[in-house]
Design a protein around this motif. Structure first.
Motif, mmCIF file in Angstrom:
data_model
loop_
_atom_site.group_PDB
_atom_site.id
_atom_site.type_symbol
_atom_site.label_atom_id
_atom_site.label_comp_id
_atom_site.label_asym_id
_atom_site.label_seq_id
_atom_site.Cartn_x
_atom_site.Cartn_y
_atom_site.Cartn_z
ATOM 1 N N LYS A 1 0.779 -1.232 0.000
ATOM 2 C CA LYS A 1 0.000 0.000 0.000
ATOM 3 C C LYS A 1 0.814 1.287 0.000
ATOM 4 C CE LYS A 1 -3.528 2.358 2.821
ATOM 5 N NZ LYS A 1 -4.290 2.294 4.087
ATOM 6 N N ALA A 2 1.664 1.492 0.996
ATOM 7 C CA ALA A 2 2.244 2.815 1.253
ATOM 8 C C ALA A 2 2.967 3.397 0.039
ATOM 9 C CB ALA A 2 3.182 2.746 2.457
ATOM 10 N N LEU A 3 3.975 2.698 -0.468
ATOM 11 C CA LEU A 3 4.737 3.239 -1.594
ATOM 12 C C LEU A 3 3.868 3.406 -2.832
ATOM 13 C CD1 LEU A 3 8.260 1.518 -1.390
ATOM 14 C CD2 LEU A 3 7.576 3.799 -0.631
ATOM 15 N N ARG A 4 2.948 2.487 -3.049
ATOM 16 C CA ARG A 4 2.098 2.581 -4.240
ATOM 17 C C ARG A 4 1.115 3.745 -4.145
ATOM 18 N NH1 ARG A 4 1.997 -1.912 -7.927
ATOM 19 N NH2 ARG A 4 3.642 -3.385 -7.341
ATOM 20 N N ARG A 5 0.642 4.044 -2.940
ATOM 21 C CA ARG A 5 -0.238 5.201 -2.787
ATOM 22 C C ARG A 5 0.531 6.499 -3.042
ATOM 23 N NH1 ARG A 5 -5.109 4.777 0.011
ATOM 24 N NH2 ARG A 5 -5.326 6.967 -0.579
ATOM 25 N N ALA B 1 3.182 6.741 -4.963
ATOM 26 C CA ALA B 1 3.452 6.761 -6.406
ATOM 27 C C ALA B 1 2.242 7.275 -7.178
ATOM 28 C CB ALA B 1 3.837 5.364 -6.884
ATOM 29 N N GLN B 2 1.057 6.836 -6.787
ATOM 30 C CA GLN B 2 -0.150 7.288 -7.477
ATOM 31 C C GLN B 2 -0.371 8.782 -7.263
ATOM 32 O OE1 GLN B 2 -2.098 5.354 -9.606
ATOM 33 N NE2 GLN B 2 -2.788 7.432 -10.110
ATOM 34 N N TYR B 3 -0.052 9.262 -6.072
ATOM 35 C CA TYR B 3 -0.175 10.696 -5.795
ATOM 36 C C TYR B 3 0.736 11.492 -6.728
ATOM 37 C CZ TYR B 3 -0.256 15.109 -3.211
ATOM 38 O OH TYR B 3 -0.395 16.439 -2.866
ATOM 39 N N LEU B 4 1.957 11.007 -6.923
ATOM 40 C CA LEU B 4 2.877 11.690 -7.830
ATOM 41 C C LEU B 4 2.339 11.683 -9.258
ATOM 42 C CD1 LEU B 4 4.744 11.502 -5.356
ATOM 43 C CD2 LEU B 4 6.620 10.949 -6.923
ATOM 44 N N LYS B 5 1.799 10.547 -9.688
ATOM 45 C CA LYS B 5 1.235 10.468 -11.038
ATOM 46 C C LYS B 5 0.067 11.434 -11.195
ATOM 47 C CE LYS B 5 2.433 5.589 -11.715
ATOM 48 N NZ LYS B 5 1.891 4.207 -11.789
ATOM 49 N N ASP B 6 -0.772 11.495 -10.185
ATOM 50 C CA ASP B 6 -1.936 12.379 -10.245
ATOM 51 C C ASP B 6 -1.528 13.846 -10.363
ATOM 52 O OD1 ASP B 6 -3.548 10.165 -10.003
ATOM 53 O OD2 ASP B 6 -3.952 10.444 -7.861
ATOM 54 N N HIS B 7 -0.303 14.158 -9.913
ATOM 55 C CA HIS B 7 0.161 15.548 -9.924
ATOM 56 C C HIS B 7 1.309 15.777 -10.906
ATOM 57 C CE1 HIS B 7 -2.297 16.987 -6.530
ATOM 58 N NE2 HIS B 7 -2.164 15.768 -6.057
ATOM 59 N N ASN B 8 1.482 14.857 -11.856
ATOM 60 C CA ASN B 8 2.512 15.001 -12.897
ATOM 61 C C ASN B 8 3.895 15.283 -12.313
ATOM 62 O OD1 ASN B 8 0.627 14.746 -15.069
ATOM 63 N ND2 ASN B 8 0.005 16.865 -14.720
ATOM 64 N N ALA B 9 4.196 14.651 -11.193
ATOM 65 C CA ALA B 9 5.468 14.880 -10.505
ATOM 66 C C ALA B 9 6.375 13.663 -10.651
ATOM 67 C CB ALA B 9 5.220 15.181 -9.028
ATOM 68 N N THR B 10 7.664 13.865 -10.448
ATOM 69 C CA THR B 10 8.631 12.775 -10.526
ATOM 70 C C THR B 10 9.473 12.724 -9.254
ATOM 71 O OG1 THR B 10 10.243 14.210 -11.632
ATOM 72 C CG2 THR B 10 8.821 12.859 -13.044
ATOM 73 N N THR C 1 6.532 1.579 -9.979
ATOM 74 C CA THR C 1 5.278 2.305 -10.213
ATOM 75 C C THR C 1 5.457 3.817 -10.106
ATOM 76 O OG1 THR C 1 4.561 2.248 -7.880
ATOM 77 C CG2 THR C 1 3.984 0.352 -9.262
ATOM 78 N N PHE C 2 6.626 4.273 -9.635
ATOM 79 C CA PHE C 2 6.850 5.711 -9.477
ATOM 80 C C PHE C 2 7.202 6.361 -10.808
ATOM 81 C CE2 PHE C 2 7.281 4.639 -5.022
ATOM 82 C CZ PHE C 2 6.799 5.763 -4.379
ATOM 83 N N PRO C 3 6.676 7.554 -11.065
ATOM 84 C CA PRO C 3 7.144 8.312 -12.228
ATOM 85 C C PRO C 3 8.548 8.836 -11.951
ATOM 86 C CG PRO C 3 5.552 9.606 -10.975
ATOM 87 C CD PRO C 3 5.605 8.249 -10.337
#
Length: 398
Positions: free
Chosen positions: A290-294, A296-305, A334-336
């Motif tokens: 959960k933790a790292l993937r959540r 990672a999804q937050y970064l994707k949602d905000h176009n961040a790397t 899964t991280f951008p």
């Protein structure tokens, strides 16, 4: 004046026949297309800018801490870093990474130094121990209440401010002055109450009774640390007996003091992020679902790397626990990220220039700090070229 694309021919009757040479025009069109493509792919205006917030509300911050977290795991809890050489990689780290990304880390205060160096827009500290999250919240409160380094160290260790310290004082001068100052028990009691009030009454963070007890235990351990500010369980400051002062007065590989308490500028970078709720501590297992993937999804949602990911020596343990290392690298995948994203890790050995045997091997609790391009490692993992811990260290450089 004739166009370069036009040739004139005279017929026998004297009339002019114009024959247009289309090759130069086609070449010109091709040049225009190439130039347009170059502008499109190199100009930042053609890429979606990140939408990371400039500040998080208390409610959003606490929901992220709570919702991104997993259940607390079991691992020896240390109150501070024991990696004496943690600053050695900072010059190369700064040269490799780009400011304005997202920093990921694990553990307690060493993250502040890496944050000050890389200057991200946001930071997430993920640790399997809930106590680590609570310690970061203690730090958060102390940062917010302290306008400078002198006040910060006073509150952190519950010692009265010595005379003669200024904004230009070095970290060494700062700790030498405080070392001659006795701990103040009444000040500790007032500070503990102020920390709790700030977190619970001002920010409205919700703690369990066990959390409250842990906050007092952690802060009391810091208070009881002694003149040398050693505050690991049992008073050993980590495996090697490194004190807080040792770590804060250390230098990078080129002799420059880089700790978050080395200068007011470094301190302000971290303080401003804490004031804006932009350093988010999360309870999570690197190999968890959960933790790292959540995050990672937050970064994707905000176009961040990701700009940097400090893993300490956690990977060493993941490779000792079945397929945990595979789950961790699958989470990281899964991280951008772009080519500048960099792992920061600690190890007991290191290789140089493809050497067969380690060129540096340390015993006991001694660590060497290493850097590794994140994208390169994940590509190697996806291609099946990572099979053991040694493969990761071989891809890292001191």
């Amino acid at each position: 004046m004739h166009s370069l694309a036009e040739n004139r021919f005279f017929t026998a009757g004297g009339s002019i026949v114009r024959i247009i040479n289309r090759r130069p025009i086609l070449r010109m069109r091709l040049v225009v297309v190439v130039l347009a493509s170059t502008v499109f792919f190199s100009s930042p205006s053609f890429f979606a800018a990140d939408t990371l917030p400039s500040q998080l509300s208390d409610d959003v911050f606490w929901r992220m801490v709570s919702d991104f977290s997993e259940g607390s795991g079991s691992f020896r809890f240390e109150f501070m870093s024991n990696e004496r050489e943690f600053q050695s990689v900072i010059p190369d780290l700064v040269a490799t990474t780009k400011p304005g990304g997202v920093y990921l880390g694990v553990g307690p205060e060493q993250n502040f130094t890496y944050i000050a160096a890389t200057q991200p827009k946001m930071a997430f500290i993920t640790d399997i121990r809930r106590e680590n999250m609570l310690e970061h919240l203690i730090y958060k409160a102390i940062f917010e209440m302290s306008s400078n380094r002198v006040e910060f160290v006073s509150r952190l260790f519950s010692r009265k401010v010595p005379a003669g310290l200024t904004a230009r004082s070095t970290a060494r001068a700062l700790f030498q002055a405080y070392r001659a100052t006795e701990a103040d028990r009444e000040m500790f009691t007032r500070n503990l109450e102020a920390i709790r009030d700030r977190l619970k009454k001002l920010h409205h963070f919700e703690f369990t009774g066990e959390d409250d007890a842990s906050i007092e235990y952690i802060y009391r351990t810091i208070f009881n640390a002694g003149d040398a500010f050693i505050y690991s369980t049992g008073g050993f400051g980590g495996f090697r007996g490194a004190t807080y002062a040792d770590l804060m007065t250390a230098a990078d590989g080129r002799g420059e003091a880089r700790s978050y308490l080395a200068t007011e500028e470094n301190f302000r970078v971290v303080r401003e992020m804490e004031q804006k709720n932009l350093i988010v501590p999360v309870v999570g297992d690197f190999a968890g679902p959960k933790a790292l993937r959540r995050i990672a999804q937050y970064l994707k949602d905000h176009n961040a790397t990701v700009s940097a990911f400090y893993t300490s020596n956690v990977e060493q343990y993941l490779f000792q626990q079945g397929d945990d290392w595979r789950r961790f690298l699958s989470n990281v995948a899964t991280f951008p990220m772009d080519a500048s994203g960099t792992f920061i890790r600690s190890a007991h050995f290191a290789y140089n220039n493809g050497s067969v045997q380690p060129t540096r091997q340390l015993s006991g609790g001694n660590f060497v700090q290493l850097l590794c391009p994140m994208a390169d490692l994940i590509n190697a993992f996806n291609q099946g070229r990572i099979q053991d811990y040694d493969d990761i260290i071989r891809r890292s450089r001191p």
